[in-house]
Motif scaffolding. Structure first.
Motif, PDB file in Angstrom:
ATOM      1  N   SER A   1      -2.159  -5.966  30.872  1.00 54.36           N
ATOM      2  CA  SER A   1      -3.426  -5.954  31.562  1.00 54.36           C
ATOM      3  C   SER A   1      -4.324  -6.979  30.909  1.00 54.36           C
ATOM      4  CB  SER A   1      -4.053  -4.575  31.478  1.00 54.36           C
ATOM      5  OG  SER A   1      -3.180  -3.620  32.032  1.00 54.36           O
ATOM      6  N   ARG A   2      -4.842  -7.871  31.701  1.00 55.55           N
ATOM      7  CA  ARG A   2      -5.647  -8.932  31.130  1.00 55.55           C
ATOM      8  C   ARG A   2      -6.747  -9.339  32.080  1.00 55.55           C
ATOM      9  NH1 ARG A   2      -0.532 -12.639  30.795  1.00 55.55           N
ATOM     10  NH2 ARG A   2      -0.106 -10.809  29.617  1.00 55.55           N
ATOM     11  N   LEU A   3      -7.740  -9.980  31.520  1.00 56.70           N
ATOM     12  CA  LEU A   3      -8.774 -10.563  32.345  1.00 56.70           C
ATOM     13  C   LEU A   3      -9.098 -11.925  31.783  1.00 56.70           C
ATOM     14  CD1 LEU A   3     -11.800 -10.225  30.833  1.00 56.70           C
ATOM     15  CD2 LEU A   3     -11.261  -7.858  31.303  1.00 56.70           C
ATOM     16  N   GLY A   4      -9.583 -12.774  32.642  1.00 56.69           N
ATOM     17  CA  GLY A   4      -9.912 -14.120  32.223  1.00 56.69           C
ATOM     18  C   GLY A   4     -11.194 -14.563  32.879  1.00 56.69           C
ATOM     19  N   TRP A   5     -11.785 -15.592  32.351  1.00 62.73           N
ATOM     20  CA  TRP A   5     -12.973 -16.154  32.960  1.00 62.73           C
ATOM     21  C   TRP A   5     -12.989 -17.634  32.687  1.00 62.73           C
ATOM     22  CZ3 TRP A   5     -12.905 -13.854  28.308  1.00 62.73           C
ATOM     23  CH2 TRP A   5     -13.563 -14.456  27.256  1.00 62.73           C
ATOM     24  N   GLU A   6     -13.815 -18.306  33.449  1.00 63.59           N
ATOM     25  CA  GLU A   6     -13.909 -19.740  33.284  1.00 63.59           C
ATOM     26  C   GLU A   6     -15.351 -20.039  32.941  1.00 63.59           C
ATOM     27  OE1 GLU A   6     -12.442 -22.088  36.645  1.00 63.59           O
ATOM     28  OE2 GLU A   6     -14.424 -21.919  37.442  1.00 63.59           O
ATOM     29  N   GLY A   7     -15.567 -20.975  32.089  1.00 57.07           N
ATOM     30  CA  GLY A   7     -16.928 -21.336  31.704  1.00 57.07           C
ATOM     31  C   GLY A   7     -17.108 -21.267  30.203  1.00 57.07           C
ATOM     32  N   GLY A   8     -18.335 -21.450  29.763  1.00 56.81           N
ATOM     33  CA  GLY A   8     -18.649 -21.382  28.344  1.00 56.81           C
ATOM     34  C   GLY A   8     -18.056 -22.535  27.552  1.00 56.81           C
ATOM     35  N   GLY A   9     -17.831 -23.677  28.193  1.00 55.95           N
ATOM     36  CA  GLY A   9     -17.351 -24.853  27.486  1.00 55.95           C
ATOM     37  C   GLY A   9     -15.853 -24.899  27.254  1.00 55.95           C
ATOM     38  N   SER A  10     -15.122 -23.940  27.765  1.00 52.07           N
ATOM     39  CA  SER A  10     -13.679 -23.917  27.533  1.00 52.07           C
ATOM     40  C   SER A  10     -13.008 -23.377  28.784  1.00 52.07           C
ATOM     41  CB  SER A  10     -13.409 -23.039  26.318  1.00 52.07           C
ATOM     42  OG  SER A  10     -12.216 -22.367  26.427  1.00 52.07           O
ATOM     43  N   SER A  11     -11.860 -23.914  29.103  1.00 52.39           N
ATOM     44  CA  SER A  11     -11.154 -23.392  30.270  1.00 52.39           C
ATOM     45  C   SER A  11     -10.036 -22.473  29.815  1.00 52.39           C
ATOM     46  CB  SER A  11     -10.598 -24.540  31.113  1.00 52.39           C
ATOM     47  OG  SER A  11      -9.652 -25.242  30.355  1.00 52.39           O
ATOM     48  N   GLY A  12      -9.663 -21.554  30.681  1.00 49.65           N
ATOM     49  CA  GLY A  12      -8.550 -20.685  30.385  1.00 49.65           C
ATOM     50  C   GLY A  12      -8.848 -19.576  29.404  1.00 49.65           C
ATOM     51  N   ASN A  13     -10.062 -19.066  29.383  1.00 47.78           N
ATOM     52  CA  ASN A  13     -10.400 -17.950  28.509  1.00 47.78           C
ATOM     53  C   ASN A  13      -9.690 -16.689  28.982  1.00 47.78           C
ATOM     54  OD1 ASN A  13     -12.457 -19.209  26.771  1.00 47.78           O
ATOM     55  ND2 ASN A  13     -13.522 -19.485  28.718  1.00 47.78           N
ATOM     56  N   VAL A  14      -8.952 -16.050  28.086  1.00 48.75           N
ATOM     57  CA  VAL A  14      -8.210 -14.836  28.441  1.00 48.75           C
ATOM     58  C   VAL A  14      -8.456 -13.778  27.370  1.00 48.75           C
ATOM     59  CG1 VAL A  14      -5.925 -13.831  28.825  1.00 48.75           C
ATOM     60  CG2 VAL A  14      -6.418 -16.142  29.635  1.00 48.75           C
ATOM     61  N   SER A  42     -21.885 -17.534  24.060  1.00 45.86           N
ATOM     62  CA  SER A  42     -22.086 -17.910  25.455  1.00 45.86           C
ATOM     63  C   SER A  42     -20.765 -17.759  26.213  1.00 45.86           C
ATOM     64  CB  SER A  42     -22.611 -19.338  25.564  1.00 45.86           C
ATOM     65  OG  SER A  42     -21.690 -20.226  24.996  1.00 45.86           O
ATOM     66  N   ALA A  43     -20.348 -16.534  26.384  1.00 53.33           N
ATOM     67  CA  ALA A  43     -19.052 -16.280  27.012  1.00 53.33           C
ATOM     68  C   ALA A  43     -19.013 -16.740  28.453  1.00 53.33           C
ATOM     69  CB  ALA A  43     -18.712 -14.788  26.924  1.00 53.33           C
TER      70      ALA A  43
END
Length: 196
Positions: A1-14, A42-43
Motif C-alpha cells: 500500500s503506497r501513496l505518492g505525490w508530485e511537487g515540492g521540488g522533486s518528482s516521484g515522491n512515494v 514543503s511536501a
C-alpha cells in the motif's frame, strides 16, 4: 500500500503506509498535507496531487483492502485512489457481494445492489458499490488472472482515459489486442457475469 505525490521540488515522491491500515494511511497523509516537525517542510506544492495506490485483494493471503474507508479518507484529504482489481476480478462483484468477507470478519452483505449470488464479478469495488466514489481516479482490471487471457483495461472518467491514451507510453507504443483475445475476454466475462 503506497501513496505518492508530485511537487515540492522533486518528482516521484512515494510514501508507504502499513498494509490495509487506514490509521497508518491517515498518519502519512497528515504528514504530507500538514508538514511540520514530523515531515518535510514543503511536501506539497500549490498544484500537487496525492495519489493512493492499493490492490482490492492481495494475492498472497487473499485479504481484502478496506476500500470504503480508504476512499473516504482520500476524499477528506483531497487525494485520489487507484485500485488494482487483478485479484478481485472474477472472484467478487455485484453478483456475489454477500460472499465478500471484509477485515474483521464482517460481511459485505447489503453493500451491493445485487439480489442473488450467482458467481464472480468485476471486483471488490463493484461488490461494495464504490465504482463511482468521488475519490476513485480509476480501477485497473487485468485479464491475465480469472479471465485467462492477457491485457488489461483501465476503468476511469473520460478525461483520465483521454490522458492515458495520449500520454501513457505503454499504451501509446502498443498495438491493439488481436480478435481472438477479445473473444476470450468476452467469453470469460460471460462465464463470470452472465451474457454481456
Amino acid at each position: 500500500s503506497r501513496l505518492g505525490w508530485e511537487g515540492g521540488g522533486s518528482s516521484g515522491n512515494v510514501k508507504m503506509f502499513r498494509h490495509n491500515d487506514v490509521e497508518s494511511l491517515v498518519e502519512v497523509l497528515d504528514i504530507i498535507v500538514n508538514p511540520g516537525s514530523n515531515g518535510p517542510t514543503s511536501a506539497l506544492g500549490k498544484d500537487s496531487k496525492i495519489l493512493i495506490v492499493v490492490e482490492s485483494v492481495y494475492s498472497m493471503d487473499g485479504d481484502v483492502a478496506p476500500l470504503e474507508q480508504i476512499l473516504d479518507v482520500a476524499s477528506s484529504r483531497g487525494a485520489s485512489v487507484v485500485v488494482d482489481e487483478a485479484h478481485g476480478l472474477g472472484i467478487y462483484g455485484t453478483t456475489n457481494a454477500d460472499d465478500l468477507i471484509l477485515d474483521g470478519g464482517k460481511s459485505a452483505k447489503g453493500k451491493s445492489q445485487a439480489r442473488n449470488s450467482i458467481g464472480g464479478g468485476t471486483g471488490v469495488l463493484a461488490a461494495l458499490n464504490l465504482e463511482r466514489h468521488q475519490a476513485l481516479l480509476c480501477s485497473v482490471h487485468t485479464f491475465g488472472k480469472a479471465a485467462g487471457c492477457h491485457g488489461a483495461v483501465v476503468a476511469a472518467s473520460r478525461t483520465t482515459v483521454d490522458y492515458l491514451i495520449n500520454y501513457a507510453r505503454p499504451f501509446v507504443y502498443s498495438t491493439s489486442p488481436p480478435p481472438h483475445a477479445l473473444v476470450t475476454i468476452r467469453c470469460a466475462y460471460e462465464t463470470i457475469m452472465g451474457p454481456v
